[in-house]
Write a protein that holds these residues in place. Structure first.
Motif, PDB file in Angstrom:
ATOM      1  N   VAL A  13       0.846  -1.190   0.000  1.00 23.05           N
ATOM      2  CA  VAL A  13       0.000   0.000   0.000  1.00 23.05           C
ATOM      3  C   VAL A  13       0.880   1.237   0.000  1.00 23.05           C
ATOM      4  O   VAL A  13       2.036   1.194   0.450  1.00 23.05           O
ATOM      5  N   PRO A  14       0.352   2.371  -0.492  1.00 24.96           N
ATOM      6  CA  PRO A  14       1.140   3.613  -0.450  1.00 24.96           C
ATOM      7  C   PRO A  14       1.175   4.186   0.967  1.00 24.96           C
ATOM      8  O   PRO A  14       0.248   3.985   1.775  1.00 24.96           O
ATOM      9  N   GLU A  15       2.222   4.900   1.220  1.00 26.46           N
ATOM     10  CA  GLU A  15       2.410   5.527   2.525  1.00 26.46           C
ATOM     11  C   GLU A  15       1.212   6.410   2.883  1.00 26.46           C
ATOM     12  O   GLU A  15       0.635   7.088   2.028  1.00 26.46           O
ATOM     13  N   GLY A  16       0.861   6.387   4.159  1.00 25.33           N
ATOM     14  CA  GLY A  16      -0.218   7.239   4.636  1.00 25.33           C
ATOM     15  C   GLY A  16      -1.562   6.550   4.736  1.00 25.33           C
ATOM     16  O   GLY A  16      -2.460   7.043   5.442  1.00 25.33           O
ATOM     17  N   LEU A  75      -5.625  -6.531  12.909  1.00 30.31           N
ATOM     18  CA  LEU A  75      -4.608  -5.558  13.296  1.00 30.31           C
ATOM     19  C   LEU A  75      -4.771  -4.360  12.379  1.00 30.31           C
ATOM     20  O   LEU A  75      -4.619  -4.478  11.169  1.00 30.31           O
ATOM     21  N   TYR A  76      -5.109  -3.245  12.973  1.00 29.90           N
ATOM     22  CA  TYR A  76      -5.333  -2.002  12.235  1.00 29.90           C
ATOM     23  C   TYR A  76      -4.099  -1.123  12.395  1.00 29.90           C
ATOM     24  O   TYR A  76      -3.645  -0.887  13.531  1.00 29.90           O
ATOM     25  N   ILE A  77      -3.556  -0.679  11.279  1.00 27.96           N
ATOM     26  CA  ILE A  77      -2.402   0.215  11.295  1.00 27.96           C
ATOM     27  C   ILE A  77      -2.846   1.539  10.689  1.00 27.96           C
ATOM     28  O   ILE A  77      -3.274   1.587   9.514  1.00 27.96           O
ATOM     29  N   ALA A  78      -2.766   2.587  11.469  1.00 29.26           N
ATOM     30  CA  ALA A  78      -3.183   3.900  10.993  1.00 29.26           C
ATOM     31  C   ALA A  78      -1.994   4.653  10.399  1.00 29.26           C
ATOM     32  O   ALA A  78      -0.863   4.519  10.861  1.00 29.26           O
ATOM     33  N   ALA A  79      -2.297   5.438   9.372  1.00 30.34           N
ATOM     34  CA  ALA A  79      -1.292   6.330   8.776  1.00 30.34           C
ATOM     35  C   ALA A  79       0.026   5.605   8.538  1.00 30.34           C
ATOM     36  O   ALA A  79       1.067   5.958   9.117  1.00 30.34           O
ATOM     37  N   SER A  80      -0.008   4.592   7.699  1.00 30.04           N
ATOM     38  CA  SER A  80       1.149   3.715   7.502  1.00 30.04           C
ATOM     39  C   SER A  80       2.379   4.488   7.029  1.00 30.04           C
ATOM     40  O   SER A  80       2.285   5.506   6.319  1.00 30.04           O
ATOM     41  N   GLY A  83       8.523   2.558   7.390  1.00 29.14           N
ATOM     42  CA  GLY A  83       9.109   1.777   8.473  1.00 29.14           C
ATOM     43  C   GLY A  83       8.202   0.686   9.015  1.00 29.14           C
ATOM     44  O   GLY A  83       8.644  -0.167   9.780  1.00 29.14           O
ATOM     45  N   ASP A  84       6.954   0.700   8.595  1.00 27.98           N
ATOM     46  CA  ASP A  84       6.029  -0.367   9.008  1.00 27.98           C
ATOM     47  C   ASP A  84       6.203  -1.619   8.150  1.00 27.98           C
ATOM     48  O   ASP A  84       5.610  -2.657   8.443  1.00 27.98           O
ATOM     49  N   SER A  85       6.980  -1.520   7.097  1.00 29.12           N
ATOM     50  CA  SER A  85       7.201  -2.666   6.215  1.00 29.12           C
ATOM     51  C   SER A  85       7.873  -3.789   6.985  1.00 29.12           C
ATOM     52  O   SER A  85       8.939  -3.605   7.576  1.00 29.12           O
ATOM     53  N   ALA A  86       7.233  -4.936   6.999  1.00 26.72           N
ATOM     54  CA  ALA A  86       7.719  -6.098   7.756  1.00 26.72           C
ATOM     55  C   ALA A  86       6.719  -7.224   7.546  1.00 26.72           C
ATOM     56  O   ALA A  86       5.710  -7.051   6.865  1.00 26.72           O
ATOM     57  N   PHE A 103       1.307 -20.187  15.517  1.00 25.22           N
ATOM     58  CA  PHE A 103       1.458 -19.052  14.627  1.00 25.22           C
ATOM     59  C   PHE A 103       0.693 -19.228  13.329  1.00 25.22           C
ATOM     60  O   PHE A 103       0.534 -20.343  12.819  1.00 25.22           O
ATOM     61  N   GLY A 104       0.259 -18.081  12.771  1.00 23.87           N
ATOM     62  CA  GLY A 104      -0.172 -18.055  11.396  1.00 23.87           C
ATOM     63  C   GLY A 104       1.052 -17.919  10.500  1.00 23.87           C
ATOM     64  O   GLY A 104       2.173 -17.747  10.987  1.00 23.87           O
ATOM     65  N   SER A 105       0.839 -17.978   9.220  1.00 22.48           N
ATOM     66  CA  SER A 105       1.965 -17.925   8.280  1.00 22.48           C
ATOM     67  C   SER A 105       2.413 -16.502   7.985  1.00 22.48           C
ATOM     68  O   SER A 105       3.454 -16.308   7.366  1.00 22.48           O
ATOM     69  N   GLY A 106       1.651 -15.516   8.453  1.00 23.88           N
ATOM     70  CA  GLY A 106       2.103 -14.144   8.340  1.00 23.88           C
ATOM     71  C   GLY A 106       1.585 -13.404   7.125  1.00 23.88           C
ATOM     72  O   GLY A 106       1.180 -13.994   6.121  1.00 23.88           O
ATOM     73  N   THR A 107       1.583 -12.071   7.253  1.00 29.91           N
ATOM     74  CA  THR A 107       1.290 -11.179   6.131  1.00 29.91           C
ATOM     75  C   THR A 107       2.513 -10.309   5.913  1.00 29.91           C
ATOM     76  O   THR A 107       2.963  -9.617   6.834  1.00 29.91           O
ATOM     77  N   ARG A 108       3.038 -10.358   4.702  1.00 29.70           N
ATOM     78  CA  ARG A 108       4.212  -9.550   4.374  1.00 29.70           C
ATOM     79  C   ARG A 108       3.725  -8.199   3.871  1.00 29.70           C
ATOM     80  O   ARG A 108       3.103  -8.096   2.816  1.00 29.70           O
ATOM     81  N   LEU A 109       4.004  -7.161   4.643  1.00 34.13           N
ATOM     82  CA  LEU A 109       3.496  -5.815   4.357  1.00 34.13           C
ATOM     83  C   LEU A 109       4.598  -4.949   3.784  1.00 34.13           C
ATOM     84  O   LEU A 109       5.702  -4.884   4.327  1.00 34.13           O
ATOM     85  N   SER A 110       4.271  -4.267   2.706  1.00 38.30           N
ATOM     86  CA  SER A 110       5.211  -3.331   2.098  1.00 38.30           C
ATOM     87  C   SER A 110       4.519  -1.983   1.958  1.00 38.30           C
ATOM     88  O   SER A 110       3.441  -1.889   1.362  1.00 38.30           O
ATOM     89  N   ILE A 111       5.131  -0.956   2.519  1.00 37.48           N
ATOM     90  CA  ILE A 111       4.579   0.396   2.435  1.00 37.48           C
ATOM     91  C   ILE A 111       5.415   1.178   1.431  1.00 37.48           C
ATOM     92  O   ILE A 111       6.618   1.390   1.634  1.00 37.48           O
TER      93      ILE A 111
END
Lengths: 113, 115
Positions: A13-16, A75-80, A83-86, A103-111
Protein backbone atom coordinates in the motif's frame (compact mmCIF):
# COMPACT_ATOMS: atom_id res chain seq x y z
CA UNK A 1 -6.53 -28.98 16.24
CA UNK A 2 -5.98 -25.23 16.25
CA UNK A 3 -5.20 -23.61 12.92
CA UNK A 4 -4.33 -19.96 12.45
CA UNK A 5 -4.80 -18.35 9.06
CA UNK A 6 -3.68 -14.94 7.90
CA UNK A 7 -5.01 -13.16 4.85
CA UNK A 8 -3.63 -11.68 2.72
CA UNK A 9 -0.22 -13.34 2.48
CA UNK A 10 1.23 -10.11 1.09
CA UNK A 11 0.05 -6.54 0.91
CA UNK A 12 1.50 -3.41 -0.67
CA UNK A 13 0.00 0.00 0.00
CA UNK A 14 1.14 3.61 -0.45
CA UNK A 15 2.41 5.53 2.53
CA UNK A 16 -0.22 7.24 4.64
CA UNK A 17 -2.99 4.73 4.11
CA UNK A 18 -4.80 3.02 6.93
CA UNK A 19 -4.81 -0.76 6.60
CA UNK A 20 -6.17 -3.90 8.21
CA UNK A 21 -4.51 -7.27 8.54
CA UNK A 22 -6.70 -10.27 9.21
CA UNK A 23 -6.24 -13.35 11.33
CA UNK A 24 -8.63 -16.23 11.90
CA UNK A 25 -8.41 -19.25 14.18
CA UNK A 26 -10.44 -22.44 14.30
CA UNK A 27 -10.64 -23.14 18.05
CA UNK A 28 -12.08 -20.33 20.15
CA UNK A 29 -10.72 -21.76 23.43
CA UNK A 30 -7.72 -19.47 23.40
CA UNK A 31 -5.87 -18.03 26.38
CA UNK A 32 -4.59 -15.04 24.47
CA UNK A 33 -3.71 -13.77 21.01
CA UNK A 34 -0.62 -11.87 20.02
CA UNK A 35 0.48 -9.91 17.03
CA UNK A 36 4.19 -9.98 16.24
CA UNK A 37 6.34 -8.16 13.77
CA UNK A 38 9.36 -9.69 12.06
CA UNK A 39 11.94 -7.72 10.15
CA UNK A 40 14.30 -9.55 7.76
CA UNK A 41 17.11 -11.22 9.67
CA UNK A 42 15.68 -10.17 12.99
CA UNK A 43 13.72 -11.87 15.72
CA UNK A 44 10.04 -11.51 16.41
CA UNK A 45 8.87 -8.40 18.23
CA UNK A 46 5.64 -8.57 20.18
CA UNK A 47 3.34 -5.71 19.19
CA UNK A 48 0.10 -6.34 21.03
CA UNK A 49 -1.23 -9.06 23.30
CA UNK A 50 -4.96 -9.50 23.85
CA UNK A 51 -6.16 -11.68 26.68
CA UNK A 52 -9.18 -13.88 26.01
CA UNK A 53 -11.37 -11.64 28.16
CA UNK A 54 -10.42 -8.51 26.23
CA UNK A 55 -11.82 -7.10 23.00
CA UNK A 56 -8.97 -4.91 21.86
CA UNK A 57 -5.58 -3.44 22.62
CA UNK A 58 -3.99 -0.26 21.33
CA UNK A 59 -0.43 0.90 21.06
CA UNK A 60 0.30 4.09 19.18
CA UNK A 61 -0.88 3.72 15.60
CA UNK A 62 -1.71 0.04 16.12
CA UNK A 63 -5.03 -1.37 17.25
CA UNK A 64 -5.77 -5.06 17.54
CA UNK A 65 -9.23 -6.48 18.05
CA UNK A 66 -10.37 -9.91 19.11
CA UNK A 67 -13.68 -11.64 18.49
CA UNK A 68 -13.35 -15.07 20.06
CA UNK A 69 -16.82 -16.27 19.12
CA UNK A 70 -16.14 -15.79 15.42
CA UNK A 71 -12.49 -16.79 15.67
CA UNK A 72 -11.15 -13.55 14.27
CA UNK A 73 -8.66 -10.84 15.04
CA UNK A 74 -7.65 -7.78 13.10
CA UNK A 75 -4.61 -5.56 13.30
CA UNK A 76 -5.33 -2.00 12.24
CA UNK A 77 -2.40 0.22 11.29
CA UNK A 78 -3.18 3.90 10.99
CA UNK A 79 -1.29 6.33 8.78
CA UNK A 80 1.15 3.71 7.50
CA UNK A 81 4.83 4.56 7.11
CA UNK A 82 7.65 2.90 5.14
CA UNK A 83 9.11 1.78 8.47
CA UNK A 84 6.03 -0.37 9.01
CA UNK A 85 7.20 -2.67 6.22
CA UNK A 86 7.72 -6.10 7.76
CA UNK A 87 6.04 -9.46 8.16
CA UNK A 88 3.20 -9.43 10.67
CA UNK A 89 2.39 -12.65 12.49
CA UNK A 90 -0.68 -13.56 14.45
CA UNK A 91 -0.35 -16.22 17.14
CA UNK A 92 -2.61 -17.80 19.74
CA UNK A 93 -1.96 -19.55 23.01
CA UNK A 94 -4.50 -22.09 24.17
CA UNK A 95 -5.67 -23.11 27.60
CA UNK A 96 -5.12 -26.76 26.72
CA UNK A 97 -1.45 -26.28 25.95
CA UNK A 98 -0.08 -23.20 27.63
CA UNK A 99 3.51 -23.92 26.63
CA UNK A 100 3.08 -23.39 22.95
CA UNK A 101 2.15 -20.49 20.73
CA UNK A 102 0.49 -21.39 17.42
CA UNK A 103 1.46 -19.05 14.63
CA UNK A 104 -0.17 -18.06 11.40
CA UNK A 105 1.97 -17.93 8.28
CA UNK A 106 2.10 -14.14 8.34
CA UNK A 107 1.29 -11.18 6.13
CA UNK A 108 4.21 -9.55 4.37
CA UNK A 109 3.50 -5.82 4.36
CA UNK A 110 5.21 -3.33 2.10
CA UNK A 111 4.58 0.40 2.43
CA UNK A 112 5.49 2.34 -0.70
CA UNK A 113 6.95 5.83 -0.12
CA UNK B 1 19.58 -5.45 29.03
CA UNK B 2 20.89 -7.98 26.55
CA UNK B 3 18.24 -9.74 24.51
CA UNK B 4 18.00 -13.38 23.53
CA UNK B 5 21.16 -14.36 21.71
CA UNK B 6 21.40 -17.20 19.22
CA UNK B 7 24.47 -18.71 17.65
CA UNK B 8 25.30 -19.32 14.87
CA UNK B 9 23.24 -16.94 12.82
CA UNK B 10 23.63 -19.18 9.80
CA UNK B 11 24.95 -22.70 9.42
CA UNK B 12 25.41 -24.64 6.19
CA UNK B 13 26.04 -28.36 6.55
CA UNK B 14 25.74 -31.48 4.47
CA UNK B 15 23.12 -34.13 4.96
CA UNK B 16 24.22 -36.56 7.63
CA UNK B 17 26.35 -34.07 9.55
CA UNK B 18 25.68 -32.78 13.02
CA UNK B 19 24.85 -29.21 14.00
CA UNK B 20 24.43 -27.67 17.42
CA UNK B 21 22.51 -24.43 17.85
CA UNK B 22 22.87 -22.38 20.99
CA UNK B 23 20.51 -19.99 22.73
CA UNK B 24 21.35 -17.62 25.55
CA UNK B 25 18.11 -16.35 27.10
CA UNK B 26 17.66 -13.10 28.94
CA UNK B 27 19.24 -13.38 32.37
CA UNK B 28 16.68 -14.46 34.94
CA UNK B 29 14.23 -15.90 32.43
CA UNK B 30 13.37 -19.40 33.55
CA UNK B 31 11.14 -20.15 30.55
CA UNK B 32 12.98 -21.01 27.36
CA UNK B 33 11.33 -22.06 24.11
CA UNK B 34 12.53 -23.39 20.78
CA UNK B 35 10.52 -22.80 17.61
CA UNK B 36 11.35 -23.33 13.96
CA UNK B 37 10.15 -22.18 10.59
CA UNK B 38 10.80 -24.49 7.69
CA UNK B 39 10.47 -23.21 4.13
CA UNK B 40 6.99 -22.04 3.27
CA UNK B 41 5.47 -23.12 6.56
CA UNK B 42 4.38 -21.47 9.77
CA UNK B 43 6.61 -21.03 12.79
CA UNK B 44 6.07 -24.12 14.90
CA UNK B 45 6.73 -24.95 18.52
CA UNK B 46 9.44 -27.46 19.32
CA UNK B 47 9.80 -27.47 23.08
CA UNK B 48 9.66 -25.57 26.33
CA UNK B 49 12.08 -25.59 29.26
CA UNK B 50 11.40 -24.31 32.73
CA UNK B 51 14.85 -23.88 34.15
CA UNK B 52 16.60 -27.13 33.25
CA UNK B 53 13.45 -29.25 33.00
CA UNK B 54 11.57 -30.01 29.80
CA UNK B 55 8.01 -28.82 30.36
CA UNK B 56 6.69 -29.73 26.94
CA UNK B 57 8.60 -31.37 24.11
CA UNK B 58 5.60 -32.38 22.05
CA UNK B 59 6.79 -30.39 19.05
CA UNK B 60 10.12 -32.15 18.61
CA UNK B 61 9.88 -33.80 15.19
CA UNK B 62 11.89 -36.96 15.86
CA UNK B 63 14.76 -38.41 17.85
CA UNK B 64 17.37 -36.76 15.65
CA UNK B 65 16.71 -33.61 17.65
CA UNK B 66 18.11 -33.25 21.17
CA UNK B 67 17.63 -30.18 23.32
CA UNK B 68 19.41 -29.55 26.57
CA UNK B 69 19.53 -26.81 29.15
CA UNK B 70 22.06 -27.90 31.70
CA UNK B 71 22.13 -25.61 34.72
CA UNK B 72 19.02 -23.81 33.57
CA UNK B 73 20.88 -21.07 31.72
CA UNK B 74 21.72 -21.41 28.03
CA UNK B 75 20.23 -24.12 25.86
CA UNK B 76 21.50 -26.14 22.93
CA UNK B 77 19.58 -27.85 20.17
CA UNK B 78 21.48 -30.58 18.40
CA UNK B 79 20.42 -32.13 15.12
CA UNK B 80 22.13 -35.45 14.42
CA UNK B 81 22.18 -36.56 11.67
CA UNK B 82 20.77 -33.60 9.77
CA UNK B 83 18.37 -34.21 6.90
CA UNK B 84 17.35 -31.92 4.04
CA UNK B 85 13.94 -31.25 5.57
CA UNK B 86 15.58 -29.82 8.70
CA UNK B 87 16.53 -26.69 6.78
CA UNK B 88 14.85 -23.60 8.18
CA UNK B 89 15.15 -20.93 10.80
CA UNK B 90 15.30 -21.99 14.43
CA UNK B 91 14.09 -19.41 16.93
CA UNK B 92 14.65 -19.32 20.63
CA UNK B 93 12.52 -17.30 23.03
CA UNK B 94 12.54 -16.70 26.75
CA UNK B 95 10.24 -15.28 29.37
CA UNK B 96 9.89 -14.92 33.08
CA UNK B 97 7.65 -17.21 35.07
CA UNK B 98 4.48 -15.97 36.68
CA UNK B 99 2.84 -12.78 35.44
CA UNK B 100 5.61 -12.18 32.91
CA UNK B 101 5.22 -15.55 31.26
CA UNK B 102 3.10 -14.14 28.45
CA UNK B 103 5.79 -11.77 27.28
CA UNK B 104 8.19 -13.78 25.16
CA UNK B 105 11.35 -12.23 23.82
CA UNK B 106 12.56 -13.89 20.65
CA UNK B 107 16.08 -14.15 19.34
CA UNK B 108 17.01 -13.34 15.75
CA UNK B 109 17.08 -17.02 14.85
CA UNK B 110 19.63 -19.47 13.54
CA UNK B 111 19.24 -20.26 9.87
CA UNK B 112 20.13 -23.87 9.08
CA UNK B 113 20.76 -24.98 5.52
CA UNK B 114 21.23 -28.70 4.92
CA UNK B 115 22.66 -29.57 1.50
Amino acid sequence: KQEVTQIPAALSVPEGENLVLNCSFTDSAIYNLQWFRQDPGKGLTSLLLIQSSQREQTSGRLNASLDKSSGRSTLYIAASQPGDSATYLCAVRQYSSASKIIFGSGTRLSIRP
Amino acid sequence: EAGVTQFPSHSVIEKGQTVTLRCDPISGHDNLYWYRRVMGKEIKFLLHFVKESKQDESGMPNNRFLAERTGGTYSTLKVQPAELEDSGVYFCASSQVGSGANVLTFGAGSRLTVL
